[in-house]
Design an enzyme around this catalytic site. Structure first.
Site, mmCIF file in Angstrom:
data_model
loop_
_atom_site.group_PDB
_atom_site.id
_atom_site.type_symbol
_atom_site.label_atom_id
_atom_site.label_comp_id
_atom_site.label_asym_id
_atom_site.label_seq_id
_atom_site.Cartn_x
_atom_site.Cartn_y
_atom_site.Cartn_z
ATOM 1 N N LYS A 7 -15.200 7.528 8.642
ATOM 2 C CA LYS A 7 -15.145 6.050 8.531
ATOM 3 C C LYS A 7 -14.871 5.495 9.792
ATOM 4 O O LYS A 7 -15.452 4.386 10.112
ATOM 5 C CB LYS A 7 -13.789 5.987 7.369
ATOM 6 N N GLY A 56 1.008 -1.140 -0.011
ATOM 7 C CA GLY A 56 0.228 0.000 -0.004
ATOM 8 C C GLY A 56 0.766 1.101 0.029
ATOM 9 O O GLY A 56 1.664 1.710 1.125
ATOM 10 N N ASP A 115 2.663 -1.627 -4.439
ATOM 11 C CA ASP A 115 1.508 -1.392 -4.649
ATOM 12 C C ASP A 115 0.719 -1.910 -5.807
ATOM 13 O O ASP A 115 1.628 -2.091 -6.830
ATOM 14 C CB ASP A 115 1.015 0.504 -4.757
ATOM 15 N N LEU A 117 -0.482 9.772 12.124
ATOM 16 C CA LEU A 117 -0.403 10.937 11.468
ATOM 17 C C LEU A 117 -1.312 11.492 10.925
ATOM 18 O O LEU A 117 -2.341 10.834 10.658
ATOM 19 C CB LEU A 117 0.829 10.582 10.285
ATOM 20 N N ARG A 144 -7.107 20.933 31.648
ATOM 21 C CA ARG A 144 -7.636 19.600 31.637
ATOM 22 C C ARG A 144 -8.379 19.440 30.382
ATOM 23 O O ARG A 144 -8.412 18.205 29.780
ATOM 24 C CB ARG A 144 -8.677 19.547 32.969
ATOM 25 N N ARG A 196 -13.998 28.874 7.806
ATOM 26 C CA ARG A 196 -12.809 28.363 8.530
ATOM 27 C C ARG A 196 -12.230 29.421 9.444
ATOM 28 O O ARG A 196 -11.487 29.174 10.271
ATOM 29 C CB ARG A 196 -11.726 28.048 7.675
ATOM 30 N N CYS A 211 -10.629 9.632 7.312
ATOM 31 C CA CYS A 211 -10.382 8.903 8.598
ATOM 32 C C CYS A 211 -11.595 9.067 9.554
ATOM 33 O O CYS A 211 -12.348 7.949 10.115
ATOM 34 C CB CYS A 211 -9.158 9.098 9.428
ATOM 35 N N GLN A 216 -10.997 24.273 17.042
ATOM 36 C CA GLN A 216 -11.413 25.391 15.766
ATOM 37 C C GLN A 216 -12.708 25.042 15.290
ATOM 38 O O GLN A 216 -12.946 23.806 14.447
ATOM 39 C CB GLN A 216 -10.268 25.295 14.695
ATOM 40 N N GLY A 232 -17.097 21.831 9.311
ATOM 41 C CA GLY A 232 -17.179 20.619 9.523
ATOM 42 C C GLY A 232 -16.021 19.877 9.316
ATOM 43 O O GLY A 232 -15.093 20.208 8.494
HETATM 44 N N1 LIG Z 1 -4.775 9.051 5.338
HETATM 45 C C1 LIG Z 1 -4.455 9.195 6.700
HETATM 46 O O1 LIG Z 1 -4.010 10.371 6.857
HETATM 47 C C2 LIG Z 1 -4.220 7.960 7.477
HETATM 48 C C3 LIG Z 1 -3.655 7.936 8.680
HETATM 49 C C4 LIG Z 1 -3.753 7.096 9.712
HETATM 50 C C5 LIG Z 1 -4.243 6.005 9.216
HETATM 51 N N2 LIG Z 1 -4.666 5.827 7.945
HETATM 52 C C6 LIG Z 1 -5.245 4.318 7.581
HETATM 53 O O2 LIG Z 1 -4.254 3.800 6.818
HETATM 54 C C7 LIG Z 1 -4.900 2.827 5.956
HETATM 55 C C8 LIG Z 1 -4.295 3.334 4.387
HETATM 56 O O3 LIG Z 1 -4.726 4.743 4.317
HETATM 57 P P1 LIG Z 1 -4.505 5.653 2.982
HETATM 58 O O4 LIG Z 1 -4.840 7.149 3.174
HETATM 59 O O5 LIG Z 1 -2.549 5.657 3.024
HETATM 60 O O6 LIG Z 1 -5.343 4.856 1.907
HETATM 61 P P2 LIG Z 1 -4.804 5.156 0.158
HETATM 62 O O7 LIG Z 1 -5.975 4.990 -0.595
HETATM 63 O O8 LIG Z 1 -4.051 6.425 0.016
HETATM 64 O O9 LIG Z 1 -3.630 3.773 0.076
HETATM 65 C C9 LIG Z 1 -4.024 2.722 -0.022
HETATM 66 C C10 LIG Z 1 -3.202 1.830 -1.291
HETATM 67 O O10 LIG Z 1 -3.112 0.587 -1.112
HETATM 68 C C11 LIG Z 1 -3.253 0.073 -2.394
HETATM 69 N N3 LIG Z 1 -3.775 -1.340 -2.169
HETATM 70 C C12 LIG Z 1 -4.974 -1.942 -1.970
HETATM 71 N N4 LIG Z 1 -4.815 -3.231 -1.857
HETATM 72 C C13 LIG Z 1 -3.557 -3.422 -2.196
HETATM 73 C C14 LIG Z 1 -3.238 -5.048 -2.559
HETATM 74 N N5 LIG Z 1 -3.792 -6.055 -2.154
HETATM 75 N N6 LIG Z 1 -1.819 -4.854 -2.810
HETATM 76 C C15 LIG Z 1 -1.264 -3.845 -3.024
HETATM 77 N N7 LIG Z 1 -1.441 -2.343 -2.938
HETATM 78 C C16 LIG Z 1 -2.750 -2.521 -2.501
HETATM 79 C C17 LIG Z 1 -4.266 0.974 -3.064
HETATM 80 O O11 LIG Z 1 -3.941 0.735 -4.425
HETATM 81 C C18 LIG Z 1 -3.890 2.230 -2.526
HETATM 82 O O12 LIG Z 1 -2.602 2.684 -3.284
HETATM 83 C C19 LIG Z 1 -6.407 2.900 6.061
HETATM 84 O O13 LIG Z 1 -6.665 2.130 6.800
HETATM 85 C C20 LIG Z 1 -6.505 4.359 6.858
HETATM 86 O O14 LIG Z 1 -7.914 4.410 7.652
HETATM 87 C C21 LIG Z 1 -4.666 6.708 7.128
HETATM 88 O O1 LIG Z 2 -9.888 22.011 15.411
HETATM 89 C C1 LIG Z 2 -10.204 21.571 14.388
HETATM 90 C C2 LIG Z 2 -9.346 20.650 13.924
HETATM 91 C C3 LIG Z 2 -9.716 19.985 12.526
HETATM 92 N N1 LIG Z 2 -10.671 20.261 12.095
HETATM 93 C C4 LIG Z 2 -10.994 19.464 10.665
HETATM 94 O O2 LIG Z 2 -11.089 18.054 11.059
HETATM 95 C C5 LIG Z 2 -10.585 17.299 9.846
HETATM 96 C C6 LIG Z 2 -9.414 16.382 10.149
HETATM 97 O O3 LIG Z 2 -8.339 17.106 10.595
HETATM 98 P P1 LIG Z 2 -7.044 16.380 11.046
HETATM 99 O O4 LIG Z 2 -7.420 15.417 11.939
HETATM 100 O O5 LIG Z 2 -6.031 17.545 11.047
HETATM 101 O O6 LIG Z 2 -6.531 15.465 9.623
HETATM 102 P P2 LIG Z 2 -6.395 13.871 9.295
HETATM 103 O O7 LIG Z 2 -5.408 13.694 8.264
HETATM 104 O O8 LIG Z 2 -7.883 13.654 8.889
HETATM 105 O O9 LIG Z 2 -5.975 13.233 10.731
HETATM 106 C C7 LIG Z 2 -6.871 12.402 11.498
HETATM 107 O O10 LIG Z 2 -6.894 11.314 11.193
HETATM 108 C C8 LIG Z 2 -5.951 10.524 10.701
HETATM 109 C C9 LIG Z 2 -6.288 9.213 10.245
HETATM 110 O O11 LIG Z 2 -6.859 8.169 11.107
HETATM 111 C C10 LIG Z 2 -5.178 10.117 12.078
HETATM 112 O O12 LIG Z 2 -4.022 9.523 11.954
HETATM 113 C C11 LIG Z 2 -4.847 11.536 12.616
HETATM 114 O O13 LIG Z 2 -4.250 11.577 13.938
HETATM 115 C C12 LIG Z 2 -5.985 12.266 12.853
HETATM 116 O O14 LIG Z 2 -5.924 13.826 13.259
HETATM 117 C C13 LIG Z 2 -10.415 18.374 8.822
HETATM 118 O O15 LIG Z 2 -11.152 18.705 7.905
HETATM 119 C C14 LIG Z 2 -10.061 19.585 9.583
HETATM 120 O O16 LIG Z 2 -10.113 20.703 8.874
HETATM 121 C C15 LIG Z 2 -11.687 20.981 12.501
HETATM 122 O O17 LIG Z 2 -12.645 21.355 11.922
HETATM 123 N N2 LIG Z 2 -11.134 21.800 13.559
#
Ligand SMILES: NC(=O)c1ccc[n+]([C@@H]2O[C@H](COP(=O)([O-])OP(=O)(O)OC[C@H]3O[C@@H](n4cnc5c(N)ncnc54)[C@H](O)[C@@H]3O)[C@@H](O)[C@H]2O)c1
Ligand SMILES: O=c1ccn([C@@H]2O[C@H](COP(=O)(O)OP(=O)(O)O[C@H]3O[C@H](CO)[C@@H](O)[C@H](O)[C@H]3O)[C@@H](O)[C@H]2O)c(=O)[nH]1
Length: 507
Positions: A306, A38, A63, A190, A287, A470, A303, A294, A298
């Protein structure tokens, strides 16, 4: 070197396992090659940072999408993330490889991250709520088919509690001689837009593993990888199920704060209180803390929604309807906030936007990313398009093709051609605002704060409206320039609102 404390209980759910991973150089670790399945927003940045910090480990990110891998191997990476280009440039070709040869990467790896997408199911059992684990399952089946030797398989994707059990069942079903697996949960925290910083200075790294000597050894191997740059005190180890649930819990808590402040923003608009002042006063309580308060149009992103829907579904399956309803409310409040804002735009424009030209500033779900998944801008755009508006859209990082895909998706419209004729995508904010009736600011890009709003005002139709979703603009200045300004959680100079024809009233 290792100490294991079983803190309580005999069931796997309640055991807490604490490992002392010791000092990095005390250890004789075997991880020389890592494979990450991935190459998305998580796999790409995470493995780039591992490659940067662990030069003796070869990290191969694979990937099934040839396009995505080609982009990772090009000068224009598939995702925009501040600081990522530099890290990739330093490591790619040295100990960081992007490839579509999934089989070879699995065979050669000592440790395999599963970092594939886990979207909400769109059909069947749990439709609209449960996580769709088909990609995780696909990755596990691929490992089971081709792996040789001992592998540590790490759940990096966000998954439901006890998903590790299903993965292990798939892996061990093949039962091939000489092949053994340990499965770990290592959720990623992240946030997009700050991913590199979050990875380099993680508040904590969480690793969950099986409560067996082999499980402890596998946890220690992964600890060792992170200890190259994360202090041992910030690496916490738990049982597998606690680790899986902690990821859902962290996102639920963060989103809950946003829904809480957004709910109060409605109270502010109705009473004359100012949500920024309220957030400051509340957040100064140590606390409570000031982060994630902020008020906004919305929350979006791939993430929060979902993962909370997944949590709600798990609670329902566990026959905990009160808990499910509690977390569902976080999502419902977010829907309410997006609708409330969109409705306010239409009502303020004399309750009709049919044929009106409206500028959307920002389309990404937050600043510093080109990601539009679940972006509130899509909701706003859909409402305005349904009402017959013509949209002019500018975002500094979102690809025009992505905007078209989002707005012509079947969940947004049944008439994609009509939508295409109703949107114009601009590469410059000044042309995007020229001749329009209103600006709707959906993403908090820094550059929107320093635009020349006098110039913009001159080019717009009058009265010229700005809706700041915003709360980042200087509203007093905009009002002085002549704009009709509205924002979230604060009453500004009284714009004329017409709820129905013939009954104008002051908001
Ligand atoms: N995006 C974020 O900020 C974030 C942060 C923390 C956790 N997560 C979690 O991490 C996971 C990945 O999220 P993402 O945003 O990186 O997804 P993404 O859609 O950007 O990337 C997933 C990749 O996996 C590939 N893929 C799927 N099945 C595959 C297979 N069998 N073999 C090879 N490649 C395959 C897809 O082609 C795709 O490129 C999710 O579970 C998400 O909830 C995401
Ligand atoms: O005070 C705030 C903070 C955030 N947001 C909104 O909330 C959403 C999510 O923001 P943020 O959490 O900063 O970004 P993500 O990349 O979605 O990260 C979240 O989702 C990831 C995927 O699971 C986690 O890994 C991170 O810890 C978690 O912060 C965005 O639309 C922001 O604009 C607000 O409206 N008000």
């Amino acid at each position: 070197m290792e100490s294991v404390h079983l803190i309580s209980g005999s069931q796997p759910y309640v055991n807490e396992v604490v490992f002392d991973c010791g000092m990095l150089d005390d250890k004789k670790m075997v991880i020389k090659k890592i494979c990450c399945i991935g190459a998305g927003y998580v796999g790409g940045p995470t493995c780039s940072v591992i490659a940067l910090k662990c030069p003796e480990i070869t990290v191969t990110v694979v990937d099934k999408s040839m396009d995505r891998i080609a982009q990772w191997n090009s000068d224009k990476l598939p995702i925009y993330e501040p600081g990522l280009d530099e890290v990739v440039r330093e490591c790619r070709g040295r100990n960081l490889i992007f490839s579509t040869d999934i089989e070879t990467a699995i065979k050669e790896a000592d440790l395999i991250f599963i970092s594939v997408n886990t979207p909400t199911k769109t059909f069947g059992n749990g439709k609209g709520r449960a996580a769709d684990l088909k990609y995780v399952e696909g990755a596990a089946r691929m490992i089971a088919e081709v792996a040789t030797g001992n592998k540590i398989v790490v759940e990096k994707s966000t998954v439901p509690v006890r998903a590790a059990e299903s993965i292990l069942n798939i892996l061990r079903a093949n039962n091939r001689p000489g092949v053994s697996y340990q499965i770990l949960s290592n959720p990623e925290f992240l946030a997009e837009g700050t991913a590199i910083d979050d990875l380099l200075k993680a508040d904590r790294v969480l690793i969950g593993g099986e409560d067996t000597p082999e499980g402890h050894a596998a946890v220690e191997e992964l600890c060792w990888v992170y200890e190259h740059w994360i202090s041992r005190t910030n690496i916490i180890t738990t049982n597998t199920w606690s680790s899986e649930l902690s990821k859902l819990a962290a996102n639920a808590f963060l989103a809950q704060r946003i829904s809480s402040i957004n709910s109060l923003s409605a109270v502010c608009e109705a009473t004359g209180a100012d949500i920024s002042e309220v957030a400051r006063a509340v957040g100064l309580d140590s606390r409570i803390g000031s982060k994630f308060l902020q008020a906004s149009v919305g929350f979006g992103g791939s993430c929060f929604q979902k993962d909370i829907l997944n949590l709600v579904y798990i609670c329902e399956c566990l026959n905990l309807p009160e808990v499910a309803a509690y977390w569902q409310q976080v999502i419902d409040m977010n829907e309410y906030q997006k609708s409330r804002f969109s409705t306010k735009v239409v009502e303020s424009l004399f309750n009709t936007v049919s044929g009106k030209q409206i500028t959307l500033l920002g389309f990404a779900f937050k600043k510093d990313t080109g990601d539009t998944r679940e972006s509130p801008a899509i909701h706003v755009a859909k409402t305005l398009l349904d009402e017959g508006a013509k949209l002019h859209i500018y975002d500094p990082k979102v690809e025009p093709s992505q905007i078209v895909d989002d707005l012509t998706h079947p969940s947004v419209t049944e008439e994609p051609e009509s939508v295409k004729n109703s949107i114009t995508i601009h590469s410059d904010p000044y042309t995007a605002t020229m001749g329009t009736h209103a600006i709707v600011l959906c993403t908090e890009w820094d550059e929107f704060m320093v635009l020349d709003y006098e110039r913009i005002y001159k080019g717009m139709m009058k009265p010229a409206h700005i809706f700041d979703g915003r709360k980042i603009l200087d509203h007093d200045r905009l009002i002085k320039i002549g704009f009709q300004v509205q924002t979230i959680g604060k009453r500004l100079a009284r714009p004329l609102i017409t709820r129905t024809w013939g009954s104008p009233y002051q908001a």
